[in-house]
Scaffold this active site. Structure first.
Site, PDB file in Angstrom:
ATOM      1  N   GLU A 293      43.829 -42.779  29.836  1.00  0.00           N
ATOM      2  CA  GLU A 293      44.641 -42.328  28.700  1.00  0.00           C
ATOM      3  C   GLU A 293      45.154 -43.504  27.873  1.00  0.00           C
ATOM      4  O   GLU A 293      46.338 -43.577  27.532  1.00  0.00           O
ATOM      5  CB  GLU A 293      45.801 -41.451  29.189  1.00  0.00           C
ATOM      6  CG  GLU A 293      45.317 -40.190  29.890  1.00  0.00           C
ATOM      7  CD  GLU A 293      46.410 -39.193  30.221  1.00  0.00           C
ATOM      8  OE1 GLU A 293      47.550 -39.615  30.465  1.00  0.00           O
ATOM      9  OE2 GLU A 293      46.109 -37.991  30.236  1.00  0.00           O
ATOM     10  N   ASP A 367      44.775 -31.836  36.048  1.00  0.00           N
ATOM     11  CA  ASP A 367      46.105 -32.387  35.783  1.00  0.00           C
ATOM     12  C   ASP A 367      47.216 -31.404  36.118  1.00  0.00           C
ATOM     13  O   ASP A 367      47.779 -30.803  35.202  1.00  0.00           O
ATOM     14  CB  ASP A 367      46.194 -32.795  34.297  1.00  0.00           C
ATOM     15  CG  ASP A 367      47.397 -33.685  34.027  1.00  0.00           C
ATOM     16  OD1 ASP A 367      47.951 -34.243  34.989  1.00  0.00           O
ATOM     17  OD2 ASP A 367      47.772 -33.832  32.851  1.00  0.00           O
ATOM     18  N   GLU A 395      55.631 -29.962  34.366  1.00  0.00           N
ATOM     19  CA  GLU A 395      55.032 -30.131  33.040  1.00  0.00           C
ATOM     20  C   GLU A 395      54.297 -28.871  32.583  1.00  0.00           C
ATOM     21  O   GLU A 395      54.401 -28.474  31.425  1.00  0.00           O
ATOM     22  CB  GLU A 395      54.074 -31.328  33.093  1.00  0.00           C
ATOM     23  CG  GLU A 395      53.295 -31.547  31.818  1.00  0.00           C
ATOM     24  CD  GLU A 395      52.395 -32.783  31.895  1.00  0.00           C
ATOM     25  OE1 GLU A 395      52.446 -33.524  32.898  1.00  0.00           O
ATOM     26  OE2 GLU A 395      51.649 -33.012  30.927  1.00  0.00           O
TER      27      GLU A 395
HETATM   28  C1  GCV Z   1      52.259 -40.386  32.630  1.00  0.00           C
HETATM   29  C2  GCV Z   1      49.180 -36.169  32.111  1.00  0.00           C
HETATM   30  C3  GCV Z   1      50.528 -36.142  31.446  1.00  0.00           C
HETATM   31  C4  GCV Z   1      50.931 -37.525  30.982  1.00  0.00           C
HETATM   32  C5  GCV Z   1      50.894 -38.465  32.197  1.00  0.00           C
HETATM   33  C6  GCV Z   1      49.487 -38.443  32.777  1.00  0.00           C
HETATM   34  C7  GCV Z   1      49.373 -39.296  34.025  1.00  0.00           C
HETATM   35  O1  GCV Z   1      48.180 -36.418  31.193  1.00  0.00           O
HETATM   36  O2  GCV Z   1      50.493 -35.242  30.363  1.00  0.00           O
HETATM   37  O3  GCV Z   1      52.231 -37.455  30.445  1.00  0.00           O
HETATM   38  O4  GCV Z   1      51.266 -39.769  31.858  1.00  0.00           O
HETATM   39  O5  GCV Z   1      49.154 -37.125  33.130  1.00  0.00           O
HETATM   40  O6  GCV Z   1      49.495 -38.732  35.093  1.00  0.00           O
HETATM   41  O7  GCV Z   1      49.173 -40.496  33.921  1.00  0.00           O
END
Ligand code: GCV
Length: 702
Positions: A293, A367, A395
């Site tokens: 990411e 996720d 989340e």
């Molecule tokens: C910390 C998901 C979440 C992100 C998070 C990522 C991860 O994509 O939406 O906020 O980033 O996971 O676990 O690194």
């Protein structure tokens, strides 16, 4: 004027005390408790002993109104804390308890009946004290105790996604509890209460900062701030760890590269580790999100994750530190099924990691969805220690408004059978090291903690922190038993309270699955904030950021084909499982559309067509929330006003939003399936355009 009755000051029940409320008990229980703790016998000294004895005093005083004295002499009815060092003639064996476990035994010493809490270390005693307090608070018998308990998993960690500016990524309980600005000088009482809560569950590590890390957390001022926290947590058996940004050597000290094989880079990290250990001698180590990411990582220099992890591992090794390297990776230029990418990257590296590296794997391959099959890496890297990453902060499960107890989700993953070495090769056995004989073992939970008075954004969200901690200590506990003990401590041990609360909790996650993503659907939440439905979203730059990528609904059917004729993600599982998942008839229906793209007329086990069944699941979810609300209403006379009202309001929101999920998803799926709703199903309240137009630019945690 006659005598005036004084109005008793109501006990504030704002959730701050978590499950450590130590509420007054009825007279019979109170006298029984007092008889079991006529005094606390403690001959050891030091901050951990003080933490244990003061917690016991606080607990007994809260429950009985009388604070027991701490003495050095055994007396009838005493609670006796002892280690082999403090009491050389200990009447129980402590072998097998390790450095963190404990035994609790009802014994008779010189004709005096006492309850002995014995451990090999001070921290073991503290854990034992919390266990005894749990028994006391839940109304359990305190007679004839013969308990021995030791954790099977070594690293039991919280991961804070807390930023240095005080915000929390995916945090729904207010700002970060770390007051970085006023640290290291100002050390508010919340830090100690945080340590108490975690120690009560046996959590023994905390990563202070977000995995999307900033280099600044490795500068001298921030190391001093982390050291101040480490000093507070140490007596509670909790070590601190830091997330690191891969390019820190370049950003902080102008190095030309962050190539892990460059000697200057390795030397920088070694010097940095030395600097940290000088300030924090028991520093735990590093957590790393790399090449994921947008985060930089070793692959930017054509090196592997193992090259990167091993270089960092060498830096902390002389100090006994470890590296937790995350396997949460997927790349924008990789057209392969996102669910396959972590396995494809990491499986070939099995056996290449240094012995103080542990690879941290999310519970599922996408996720933290309301339901995911277990991650195929579990069981697939026998030569590498793997640790579990769960998300405690919700989340994707309604954040701080929906009541969705995560115990069943954690339990389902831990109990899943990987078949890596035949039947019984559960995920729990992979992460506790027993399947392959690994010594380095761990489990992490992304924390749901913030400065909100109730810590977690709602009273019921506290149960997820609690369940994570309890399962980390003992993966064989059931989500139901954990809910039962949590409810007894959080509300009341009265079964008239506990039973309905547990019933609500135990059905709540499946309700959320039903009204959000039934039958194996995933990631159809709205973009960015992940709150509310967005199955129509299709315009984002990266394909795998779009919900349409995950459900693939069209006029003919719905679901992601991960069979041999599709993305072949099934092949990443052991052959027994791969075979089962390759056929929709043998795939558990709860994961059906995760693995299969099926026609709308496909027959479910219920006899419904897939289309009708999908609608029925959405409706069950909504109905279940209505039931939860009705159950909570019956508790009105038995729960304090403040916590009753909060939950009542949140359940009202949840019911409204479950309906929103149902209506928006049905409106969208009907626009592609072009099918009529089954008889008796109401049309969505609004048009699809209405749902699409809803925007939430200021949703929290994003
Ligand atoms: C910390 C998901 C979440 C992100 C998070 C990522 C991860 O994509 O939406 O906020 O980033 O996971 O676990 O690194």
């Amino acid at each position: 004027m006659g005598a005036m009755a004084l109005t008793p000051v109501a006990r504030a029940e704002d959730g701050y005390d978590l499950w450590l409320r130590y509420a007054p008990t009825d007279a019979a229980r109170s006298s029984s408790l007092s008889a079991h703790v006529t005094a606390i016998v403690a001959t050891g000294t030091g901050p951990t002993w003080a933490a244990a004895t003061s917690e016991l005093q606080r607990g007994i005083a809260g429950m009985t109104g009388t604070k027991p004295a701490v003495t050095a002499t055994i007396q009838q009815g005493a609670l006796w804390l002892a280690t082999p060092a403090s009491s050389p003639s200990l009447p129980v064996k402590t072998d097998g308890l390790g450095l963190e476990g404990y035994a609790i035994r009802s014994v008779t010493i010189d004709g005096k009946a006492v309850t002995l809490i014995a451990a090999n270390s001070d921290v073991g005693l503290l854990h034992g004290a919390y266990h005894w307090l749990r028994l006391a608070q839940t109304g359990a018998s305190l007679d004839s105790l013969a308990i021995a308990s030791a954790p099977k998993i070594g690293l039991r960690m919280l991961n804070h996604w807390d930023n240095l500016d005080g915000s929390v990524e995916r945090g729904y309980a207010g700002q970060s509890i770390w007051d970085w600005w006023r640290l290291p000088d100002y050390k508010g009482p919340r830090y100690t209460d945080y340590a108490r809560a975690n120690a009560s569950l046996g959590i023994n590590g905390t990563v202070l900062n977000n995995v999307n890390a900033r280099s600044e957390s490795l500068t001298a001022p921030y190391i001093a701030k982390a050291a101040a926290l480490a000093d507070i947590f140490r007596p509670y058996g909790i070590k601190v760890y830091l997330s690191v940004k891969w390019t820190a050597p370049m950003e902080l000290d102008g190095l030309k590269t962050a190539d892990p094989l460059d000697p200057a880079v390795a030397a920088w990290w070694k010097a940095k580790a030395d600097e940290i250990y000088k300030a924090i001698p028991d520093f735990g180590g590093f957590l790393v999100k790399a090449n994921s990411e947008g985060q930089p990582g070793p692959q930017d220099y054509k090196r592997t994750h193992a090259d990167g992890a091993n270089m960092l591992a060498a830096a902390v090794k002389p100090h006994g530190g470890i590296v937790m390297w995350r396997a949460f990776v997927y790349a924008h230029d990789n057209p392969d099924d996102r669910a396959k990418q972590a396995y494809s990257d990491f499986k070939p590296l099995d056996g290449q990691f240094a012995d103080n590296v542990i690879v941290q794997v999310k519970n599922g391959a996408i996720d933290f969805q309301p339901r995911e099959p277990f991650h195929p890496l579990f069981g697939a890297m026998p030569k590498t220690p793997l640790m579990m990453e769960f998300q405690i902060t919700k989340e994707y499960l309604g954040q701080s408004t929906h009541l969705t107890y995560l115990g069943p989700l954690f339990e389902e993953t831990l109990d899943a059978d990987t078949f890596a070495k035949g039947k019984g090769s559960t995920v729990a056995k992979v992460i506790d090291g027993s399947l392959e004989g690994h010594k380095l073992t761990g489990i992490a939970g992304v924390a749901n903690i913030g400065v909100d008075r109730d810590w977690s954004g709602s009273i019921f969200n506290q149960a997820d922190w609690y369940a994570f901690g309890r399962l980390s200590w003992d993966t064989s506990l059931s989500a139901r038993d954990i809910a039962t003990e949590w409810a007894a401590q959080t509300f009341s041990p009265d079964q008239k309270v506990v039973q309905p609360v547990v019933m609500m909790m135990m059905g709540s996650r499946e309700a959320a699955v039903d009204y959000m993503t039934p039958l194996g659907l995933a990631h159809i939440m709205n973009t960015g904030h992940h709150y509310g439905p967005g199955p129509w979203v299709s315009e984002l730059a990266r394909p795998e950021w779009n919900p349409v990528y995950y459900h693939k609904a069209d006029a003919n059917g719905i679901g992601f084909d991960r069979t041999k004729s599709g993305s072949n993600a099934v092949s990443q599982y052991a052959p027994t499982i791969a075979k089962m998942l390759d056929d929709p008839k043998t795939t558990p229906e709860r994961e059906l559309l995760w693995f299969h793209h099926l026609p709308w007329d496909y027959r479910l086990k219920s006899g419904d067509t897939l289309w009708d069944g999908l609608i029925h699941h959405y409706e069950h979810g909504v109905a279940d929330v209505a039931q939860m609300r009705a159950t909570w209403e019956t508790l009105r006379p038995m729960v304090d006003t403040e916590r009753f009202a909060e939950t009542e309001t949140l359940l009202t929101i949840q019911q409204r939003e479950a309906q929103w999920w149902r209506d928006a998803c049905i409106a969208y799926f009907q626009s592609v399936s072009k099918r009529p709703l089954p008889a008796g199903s109401a049309a969505p309240a609004h048009s699809l355009d209405y749902y699409k137009a809803l925007k939430f630019p200021f949703a929290p945690g994003n």
